[in-house]
Motif scaffolding. Structure first.
Motif, PDB file in Angstrom:
ATOM      1  N   ALA A 144      -0.496   3.607  14.181  1.00  0.00           N
ATOM      2  CA  ALA A 144       0.926   3.530  13.847  1.00  0.00           C
ATOM      3  C   ALA A 144       1.112   2.769  12.533  1.00  0.00           C
ATOM      4  O   ALA A 144       0.325   1.884  12.195  1.00  0.00           O
ATOM      5  N   PRO A 145       2.148   3.105  11.775  1.00  0.00           N
ATOM      6  CA  PRO A 145       2.402   2.386  10.522  1.00  0.00           C
ATOM      7  C   PRO A 145       2.604   0.886  10.758  1.00  0.00           C
ATOM      8  O   PRO A 145       3.059   0.460  11.822  1.00  0.00           O
ATOM      9  N   LEU A 146       2.269   0.097   9.760  1.00  0.00           N
ATOM     10  CA  LEU A 146       2.425  -1.355   9.812  1.00  0.00           C
ATOM     11  C   LEU A 146       3.069  -1.821   8.513  1.00  0.00           C
ATOM     12  O   LEU A 146       2.648  -1.410   7.423  1.00  0.00           O
ATOM     13  N   SER A 200     -13.747  -5.378  -0.775  1.00  0.00           N
ATOM     14  CA  SER A 200     -14.549  -5.257   0.454  1.00  0.00           C
ATOM     15  C   SER A 200     -14.680  -3.810   0.920  1.00  0.00           C
ATOM     16  O   SER A 200     -15.368  -3.543   1.911  1.00  0.00           O
ATOM     17  N   GLN A 201     -14.023  -2.880   0.195  1.00  0.00           N
ATOM     18  CA  GLN A 201     -14.021  -1.468   0.552  1.00  0.00           C
ATOM     19  C   GLN A 201     -13.607  -1.260   2.010  1.00  0.00           C
ATOM     20  O   GLN A 201     -14.173  -0.443   2.739  1.00  0.00           O
ATOM     21  N   SER A 202     -12.600  -2.006   2.414  1.00  0.00           N
ATOM     22  CA  SER A 202     -12.097  -1.895   3.782  1.00  0.00           C
ATOM     23  C   SER A 202     -11.290  -0.609   3.929  1.00  0.00           C
ATOM     24  O   SER A 202     -10.487  -0.263   3.066  1.00  0.00           O
ATOM     25  N   ARG A 203     -11.504   0.064   5.022  1.00  0.00           N
ATOM     26  CA  ARG A 203     -10.810   1.325   5.287  1.00  0.00           C
ATOM     27  C   ARG A 203      -9.631   1.045   6.209  1.00  0.00           C
ATOM     28  O   ARG A 203      -9.791   0.527   7.305  1.00  0.00           O
ATOM     29  N   ILE A 204      -8.447   1.392   5.748  1.00  0.00           N
ATOM     30  CA  ILE A 204      -7.228   1.213   6.536  1.00  0.00           C
ATOM     31  C   ILE A 204      -6.716   2.604   6.904  1.00  0.00           C
ATOM     32  O   ILE A 204      -6.093   3.289   6.080  1.00  0.00           O
ATOM     33  N   PRO A 205      -6.962   3.070   8.141  1.00  0.00           N
ATOM     34  CA  PRO A 205      -6.623   4.452   8.507  1.00  0.00           C
ATOM     35  C   PRO A 205      -5.203   4.618   9.026  1.00  0.00           C
ATOM     36  O   PRO A 205      -4.949   5.477   9.869  1.00  0.00           O
ATOM     37  N   TYR A 206      -4.298   3.834   8.540  1.00  0.00           N
ATOM     38  CA  TYR A 206      -2.898   3.956   8.941  1.00  0.00           C
ATOM     39  C   TYR A 206      -2.035   3.588   7.736  1.00  0.00           C
ATOM     40  O   TYR A 206      -2.517   2.989   6.757  1.00  0.00           O
ATOM     41  N   LYS A 207      -0.784   3.936   7.803  1.00  0.00           N
ATOM     42  CA  LYS A 207       0.139   3.671   6.697  1.00  0.00           C
ATOM     43  C   LYS A 207       0.443   2.180   6.664  1.00  0.00           C
ATOM     44  O   LYS A 207       0.937   1.608   7.641  1.00  0.00           O
ATOM     45  N   LEU A 208       0.141   1.548   5.544  1.00  0.00           N
ATOM     46  CA  LEU A 208       0.359   0.111   5.366  1.00  0.00           C
ATOM     47  C   LEU A 208       1.348  -0.108   4.232  1.00  0.00           C
ATOM     48  O   LEU A 208       1.090   0.271   3.090  1.00  0.00           O
ATOM     49  N   ASP A 209       2.496  -0.704   4.562  1.00  0.00           N
ATOM     50  CA  ASP A 209       3.503  -1.029   3.553  1.00  0.00           C
ATOM     51  C   ASP A 209       3.540  -2.532   3.365  1.00  0.00           C
ATOM     52  O   ASP A 209       3.539  -3.295   4.340  1.00  0.00           O
ATOM     53  N   ILE A 210       3.591  -2.965   2.118  1.00  0.00           N
ATOM     54  CA  ILE A 210       3.670  -4.394   1.792  1.00  0.00           C
ATOM     55  C   ILE A 210       4.985  -4.623   1.065  1.00  0.00           C
ATOM     56  O   ILE A 210       5.233  -4.037   0.004  1.00  0.00           O
ATOM     57  N   VAL A 211       5.829  -5.444   1.642  1.00  0.00           N
ATOM     58  CA  VAL A 211       7.156  -5.713   1.089  1.00  0.00           C
ATOM     59  C   VAL A 211       7.217  -7.167   0.642  1.00  0.00           C
ATOM     60  O   VAL A 211       7.203  -8.084   1.471  1.00  0.00           O
ATOM     61  N   GLY A 223       3.049 -12.127  -4.599  1.00  0.00           N
ATOM     62  CA  GLY A 223       1.639 -12.488  -4.622  1.00  0.00           C
ATOM     63  C   GLY A 223       0.893 -11.942  -3.417  1.00  0.00           C
ATOM     64  O   GLY A 223      -0.338 -11.811  -3.441  1.00  0.00           O
ATOM     65  N   LEU A 224       1.618 -11.605  -2.352  1.00  0.00           N
ATOM     66  CA  LEU A 224       0.977 -11.082  -1.148  1.00  0.00           C
ATOM     67  C   LEU A 224       0.279  -9.755  -1.411  1.00  0.00           C
ATOM     68  O   LEU A 224      -0.853  -9.520  -0.964  1.00  0.00           O
ATOM     69  N   LYS A 225       0.924  -8.880  -2.155  1.00  0.00           N
ATOM     70  CA  LYS A 225       0.340  -7.565  -2.423  1.00  0.00           C
ATOM     71  C   LYS A 225      -0.942  -7.694  -3.238  1.00  0.00           C
ATOM     72  O   LYS A 225      -1.944  -7.020  -2.949  1.00  0.00           O
ATOM     73  N   ALA A 226      -0.949  -8.559  -4.253  1.00  0.00           N
ATOM     74  CA  ALA A 226      -2.154  -8.744  -5.068  1.00  0.00           C
ATOM     75  C   ALA A 226      -3.300  -9.271  -4.216  1.00  0.00           C
ATOM     76  O   ALA A 226      -4.453  -8.831  -4.351  1.00  0.00           O
ATOM     77  N   PHE A 227      -3.003 -10.222  -3.329  1.00  0.00           N
ATOM     78  CA  PHE A 227      -4.028 -10.776  -2.444  1.00  0.00           C
ATOM     79  C   PHE A 227      -4.649  -9.678  -1.592  1.00  0.00           C
ATOM     80  O   PHE A 227      -5.876  -9.588  -1.475  1.00  0.00           O
ATOM     81  N   LEU A 228      -3.813  -8.842  -0.995  1.00  0.00           N
ATOM     82  CA  LEU A 228      -4.335  -7.801  -0.111  1.00  0.00           C
ATOM     83  C   LEU A 228      -5.025  -6.687  -0.888  1.00  0.00           C
ATOM     84  O   LEU A 228      -6.062  -6.177  -0.452  1.00  0.00           O
ATOM     85  N   ASP A 229      -4.460  -6.312  -2.032  1.00  0.00           N
ATOM     86  CA  ASP A 229      -5.087  -5.253  -2.833  1.00  0.00           C
ATOM     87  C   ASP A 229      -6.510  -5.644  -3.217  1.00  0.00           C
ATOM     88  O   ASP A 229      -7.450  -4.851  -3.099  1.00  0.00           O
ATOM     89  N   ILE A 230      -6.680  -6.884  -3.684  1.00  0.00           N
ATOM     90  CA  ILE A 230      -8.010  -7.336  -4.103  1.00  0.00           C
ATOM     91  C   ILE A 230      -8.945  -7.456  -2.903  1.00  0.00           C
ATOM     92  O   ILE A 230     -10.078  -6.973  -2.922  1.00  0.00           O
ATOM     93  N   SER A 233      -8.273  -4.686   8.983  1.00  0.00           N
ATOM     94  CA  SER A 233      -9.421  -3.797   9.122  1.00  0.00           C
ATOM     95  C   SER A 233      -9.729  -3.538  10.593  1.00  0.00           C
ATOM     96  O   SER A 233      -9.947  -2.398  11.007  1.00  0.00           O
ATOM     97  N   SER A 234      -9.727  -4.602  11.399  1.00  0.00           N
ATOM     98  CA  SER A 234     -10.019  -4.447  12.827  1.00  0.00           C
ATOM     99  C   SER A 234      -8.982  -3.595  13.527  1.00  0.00           C
ATOM    100  O   SER A 234      -9.295  -2.865  14.478  1.00  0.00           O
ATOM    101  N   ARG A 235      -7.744  -3.660  13.087  1.00  0.00           N
ATOM    102  CA  ARG A 235      -6.690  -2.860  13.714  1.00  0.00           C
ATOM    103  C   ARG A 235      -7.045  -1.375  13.650  1.00  0.00           C
ATOM    104  O   ARG A 235      -6.812  -0.626  14.604  1.00  0.00           O
ATOM    105  N   GLY A 236      -7.605  -0.954  12.531  1.00  0.00           N
ATOM    106  CA  GLY A 236      -8.017   0.434  12.408  1.00  0.00           C
ATOM    107  C   GLY A 236      -9.192   0.775  13.311  1.00  0.00           C
ATOM    108  O   GLY A 236      -9.210   1.816  13.974  1.00  0.00           O
TER     109      GLY A 236
END
Length: 309
Positions: free
Chosen positions: A86-88, A107-118, A95-102, A77-80
């Motif tokens: 730039a994309p990250l 928290s209704q966090s706004r991520i103003p950049y392209k975020l890919d979770i692999v 399990g990482l994606k579920a943790f971040l999605d939730i 969130s702070s990065r934005g």
């Protein structure tokens, strides 16, 4: 290229050390850095460092224990807010994606950049013209991975002094020679690329292991590493406790470095029972008795990755 430490403590933060996070600062021409793990408070540590979150290109999570993960939603969130556009890309275990999605959605966090979770289960997880990253499973209470970062060899530089002595000035022919092509000058001189291009620069290998007991999976990741980063939660007098908690001692880390033929060893992830430098000194001594080129990681300090000849 160097490793810069934002947190070196195990389990919970202390007044002296924060929990795990490491930055790999890449060569200058890349103008970016990668991060490995993101314990709680990492974004505060970044503020006290020369790092800028807008330059963060990739983030690798070794495992999903909180002291390696809980700082991630706040930092993203702070990065934005700090102008990062730039994309990250974030890599980590299932399990990482579920943790971040939730975390981010609740928290209704706004991520103003392209975020890919692999999410991955080991193997080759990234490759481009400059680097490749391989992951391997270690031995911990949850799935924990180590990462082997291999910098690819780069072409040798041109011997410009020799070329100038031939009367060849900088221009398109220089580029052809560097690509390995022989060239014929206007004066009819045939210049062999092999005679004017220096030896290629050998790529460096950095191995960063997550929490682990000694295990077979660590060896191929650490093989011939120029710099190996290994946890050393306990001194070897507490080897049985380390085994019970799925951790390693400083001596066990050194034994892996010696077996793998690594060039340098950095110890991190220290138990809170070791508070002062004097408390940590026995860990360094027992590791150096096995593998002399061992250092203790320190927060807000960089450790260069030297290129071997």
């Amino acid at each position: 290229m160097d490793l810069y430490f934002l947190g070196t403590n195990a389990g919970v933060p202390t007044l002296q050390r924060n929990v795990t996070s490491i930055a790999l600062r890449l060569p200058e021409e890349r103008r970016s850095f990668w991060m490995f793990d993101c314990g709680e408070g990492t974004q505060h540590q970044v503020l006290r460092s020369p790092l800028r979150l807008g330059k963060l290109e990739k983030l690798f999570i070794t495992h999903l224990h909180g002291d390696h993960l809980f700082g991630l939603p706040g930092m993203l969130s702070s990065r934005g807010y700090q102008g990062g556009t730039a994309p990250l890309t974030i890599y980590g275990p299932p399990g990482l994606k579920a943790f971040l999605d939730i975390s981010l959605s609740v928290s209704q966090s706004r991520i103003p950049y392209k975020l890919d979770i692999v999410e991955h289960s080991g193997g080759l997880i990234f490759e481009d013209d400059g680097f490749k990253v391989e992951a391997g499973l270690l031995d911990h209470r949850v799935d924990s991975y180590g990462y082997r970062v291999t910098e690819k060899d780069s072409p040798g530089s041109l011997n410009t002094e020799l070329l100038l002595s031939y009367g060849l000035k900088p221009g398109p022919l220089y580029g052809r020679l560097k690509r390995g092509e022989d060239v014929l000058t206007d004066d009819g001189l045939l210049i062999s690329a092999a005679s004017v291009v220096n030896e290629p620069k050998r790529g460096r290998i950095v191995t960063i292991l997550g929490d682990t007991r000694p295990c077979k999976g660590a060896l191929p990741l650490a093989q011939d590493a120029d710099l190996l980063l290994h946890e050393a939660t306990f001194a070897h007098e507490l080897a049985e406790m380390a085994r019970q908690y799925h951790h390693s001692t400083a001596r066990q880390a050194a034994e892996l470095a010696r077996e793998a033929g690594a060039r340098g060893l950095l110890l991190t992830h220290f138990s809170s029972r070791y508070i002062t430098p004097d408390d940590l000194a026995p860990l360094l001594e027992e590791a150096q008795a096995v593998f002399p080129n061992t250092q203790l990681a320190e927060e807000f300090r960089s450790f260069p990755v030297f290129r071997r000849r």
